[in-house]
Design a protein around this motif. Structure first.
Motif, PDB file in Angstrom:
ATOM      1  N   UNK A   1      33.158  45.832  41.104  1.00 34.79           N
ATOM      2  CA  UNK A   1      34.452  45.806  41.776  1.00 34.79           C
ATOM      3  C   UNK A   1      34.705  44.449  42.407  1.00 34.79           C
ATOM      4  N   UNK A   2      35.916  43.951  42.217  1.00 39.43           N
ATOM      5  CA  UNK A   2      36.342  42.724  42.881  1.00 39.43           C
ATOM      6  C   UNK A   2      37.179  43.153  44.084  1.00 39.43           C
ATOM      7  N   UNK A   3      36.709  42.879  45.282  1.00 39.49           N
ATOM      8  CA  UNK A   3      37.418  43.286  46.487  1.00 39.49           C
ATOM      9  C   UNK A   3      38.557  42.332  46.782  1.00 39.49           C
ATOM     10  N   UNK A   4      39.642  42.881  47.283  1.00 37.92           N
ATOM     11  CA  UNK A   4      40.820  42.081  47.584  1.00 37.92           C
ATOM     12  C   UNK A   4      40.503  41.065  48.670  1.00 37.92           C
ATOM     13  N   UNK A   5      40.744  39.792  48.410  1.00 37.48           N
ATOM     14  CA  UNK A   5      40.528  38.783  49.451  1.00 37.48           C
ATOM     15  C   UNK A   5      41.630  38.860  50.502  1.00 37.48           C
TER      16      UNK A   5
END
Length: 112
Positions: A7-11
């Motif tokens: 998962x790429x977490x929202x910056x």
């Protein structure tokens, strides 16, 4: 070979607040409410990262015995974000961080 699914977490923007779990109950409640109200929780996330301290019908400070909460030895003003079907997110803001202290999947008895 396919890449590992991660998962790429929202910056966050520099002007946004970080959201953290202050209690294990908040973490569990978040998971539970996310399972049944995903879109509403996403709206709450967006609001709490951008503007957790402004008051309206959805997000506001609590009153009476619930106005303050002591967490990790410090007292903070407790706030509430109202989700649909009575679900609630209780939190406080400290040094640019939104600290979730309770997430209720239904209307909490304490505020009825």
């Amino acid at each position: 070979m396919s890449p590992k699914k991660e998962t790429v977490h929202r910056p966050l923007r520099r002007t946004e607040h970080e959201i953290v779990f202050g209690t294990t109950n908040a973490s569990k409640g978040w998971t539970d409410v996310l399972a049944v109200q995903r879109n509403t929780v996403v709206e709450a996330w967006e609001r709490l990262t951008k503007d957790p301290l402004s008051n309206d019908l959805t997000c506001h400070g609590m009153k009476g015995d619930l106005e303050f909460v002591t967490h990790k030895g410090a007292t903070h003003r407790r706030r509430q974000y109202e989700l649909s079907n009575g679900a609630r997110i209780w939190f406080y803001v400290h040094d640019g961080t939104v600290v979730l202290i309770d997430v209720h999947t239904h209307h909490p008895n304490a505020t009825k």
